[in-house]
Design a protein around this motif. Sequence first.
Motif, short mmCIF file in Angstrom:
data_model
loop_
_atom_site.label_atom_id
_atom_site.label_comp_id
_atom_site.label_asym_id
_atom_site.label_seq_id
_atom_site.Cartn_x
_atom_site.Cartn_y
_atom_site.Cartn_z
N ALA A 113 -5.56 -15.13 2.46
CA ALA A 113 -5.17 -14.62 3.76
C ALA A 113 -5.57 -13.16 3.95
CB ALA A 113 -3.66 -14.76 3.95
N PHE A 114 -5.76 -12.44 2.84
CA PHE A 114 -6.12 -11.03 2.91
C PHE A 114 -6.82 -10.66 1.61
CE2 PHE A 114 -5.41 -6.54 2.10
CZ PHE A 114 -5.68 -5.97 3.31
N ARG A 115 -7.90 -9.92 1.74
CA ARG A 115 -8.61 -9.42 0.56
C ARG A 115 -9.29 -8.12 0.96
NH1 ARG A 115 -12.95 -12.56 -3.28
NH2 ARG A 115 -13.11 -10.87 -4.78
N ASN A 116 -8.92 -7.05 0.26
CA ASN A 116 -9.46 -5.75 0.65
C ASN A 116 -9.16 -4.70 -0.40
OD1 ASN A 116 -10.75 -3.92 2.25
ND2 ASN A 116 -9.22 -3.86 3.84
N ARG A 117 -9.89 -3.65 -0.37
CA ARG A 117 -9.57 -2.46 -1.14
C ARG A 117 -9.05 -1.42 -0.14
NH1 ARG A 117 -11.25 -1.84 -6.34
NH2 ARG A 117 -12.68 -3.41 -7.09
N PHE A 118 -8.25 -0.52 -0.63
CA PHE A 118 -7.79 0.55 0.27
C PHE A 118 -8.00 1.89 -0.38
CE2 PHE A 118 -3.78 1.72 -1.72
CZ PHE A 118 -3.52 0.61 -2.49
N LEU A 158 -4.68 9.92 -10.32
CA LEU A 158 -5.21 8.70 -10.96
C LEU A 158 -6.27 8.01 -10.11
CD1 LEU A 158 -2.03 7.08 -12.53
CD2 LEU A 158 -3.81 8.40 -13.66
N LYS A 159 -6.30 8.34 -8.83
CA LYS A 159 -7.26 7.73 -7.90
C LYS A 159 -7.23 6.20 -8.02
CE LYS A 159 -10.21 11.76 -7.92
NZ LYS A 159 -11.52 12.31 -8.17
N TYR A 160 -6.03 5.66 -8.02
CA TYR A 160 -5.82 4.22 -8.17
C TYR A 160 -6.17 3.50 -6.87
CZ TYR A 160 -3.44 -0.13 -9.43
OH TYR A 160 -3.14 -1.44 -9.71
N ASN A 161 -7.12 2.59 -6.95
CA ASN A 161 -7.60 1.89 -5.76
C ASN A 161 -7.82 0.40 -6.10
OD1 ASN A 161 -8.60 1.41 -3.20
ND2 ASN A 161 -10.68 1.98 -3.77
N PRO A 162 -6.72 -0.35 -6.28
CA PRO A 162 -6.90 -1.76 -6.67
C PRO A 162 -7.34 -2.62 -5.49
CG PRO A 162 -4.60 -1.35 -6.23
CD PRO A 162 -5.32 -0.01 -6.11
N LYS A 204 0.83 -1.21 0.00
CA LYS A 204 0.00 0.00 0.00
C LYS A 204 0.86 1.26 0.00
CE LYS A 204 -4.07 -1.81 2.36
NZ LYS A 204 -4.91 -1.68 3.57
N LYS A 205 1.94 1.23 0.78
CA LYS A 205 2.83 2.39 0.86
C LYS A 205 3.51 2.65 -0.47
CE LYS A 205 6.62 4.21 3.65
NZ LYS A 205 7.53 3.93 4.77
N VAL A 206 3.96 1.60 -1.15
CA VAL A 206 4.60 1.75 -2.46
C VAL A 206 3.62 2.34 -3.47
CG1 VAL A 206 5.57 0.46 -4.41
CG2 VAL A 206 6.33 -0.04 -2.09
N ILE A 207 2.39 1.82 -3.47
CA ILE A 207 1.38 2.34 -4.40
C ILE A 207 1.10 3.81 -4.12
CG2 ILE A 207 -1.05 2.20 -5.07
CD1 ILE A 207 -0.79 -0.86 -4.69
N ALA A 208 0.94 4.14 -2.84
CA ALA A 208 0.65 5.53 -2.47
C ALA A 208 1.78 6.47 -2.87
CB ALA A 208 0.38 5.62 -0.97
N ASN A 209 3.02 6.00 -2.79
CA ASN A 209 4.17 6.86 -3.10
C ASN A 209 4.51 6.92 -4.58
OD1 ASN A 209 4.57 7.56 -0.42
ND2 ASN A 209 6.00 5.87 -0.05
N LYS A 210 4.17 5.91 -5.34
CA LYS A 210 4.59 5.83 -6.74
C LYS A 210 3.51 6.21 -7.74
CE LYS A 210 8.73 4.29 -5.93
NZ LYS A 210 9.91 5.05 -6.27
N VAL A 211 2.24 6.08 -7.37
CA VAL A 211 1.15 6.36 -8.29
C VAL A 211 0.62 7.77 -8.01
CG1 VAL A 211 -1.15 5.65 -9.05
CG2 VAL A 211 0.54 3.92 -8.43
N PRO A 212 0.52 8.60 -9.03
CA PRO A 212 0.00 9.96 -8.81
C PRO A 212 -1.42 9.92 -8.22
CG PRO A 212 0.94 9.75 -11.00
CD PRO A 212 0.90 8.38 -10.42
#
Length: 108
Positions: free
Chosen positions: A103-108, A40-44, A29-37
């Motif tokens: 083990a984990f499934r979620n959107r953030f 783009l409102k990217y929320n995989p 999550k931290k990598v996505i938040a830091n690397k994706v502008p």
Amino acid sequence: MPSILIVYREGLSEGQLRKQVLREVRILKKVIANKVPKSLKYNPEIIYLTVNKHPSTRYFAANSKNAAPGSVIFDHFSSAMNFHLISQHVTEGSSTPTQYKIAFRNRF
């Protein structure tokens, strides 16, 4: 960009599972938040699967032969979605399915 990120993880004991999965998801999550502008409102959706290639479970077809390669056996009785996959044809002995657990499934 993909709408679903699936992470396959092998080699975790039940004791390590929760702590390691939460740690790795937090890093992802931290990598996505830091690397994706942010524009783009990217929320995989993140799905974290653990893989056990050596479960003690065995499955057989109705004719008492090994289950066919590609057979998927779902566990509808647990709270998490778990399944076994027969990935290869076996000519001697019994086929060994690979066990997958979400083990984990979620959107953030």
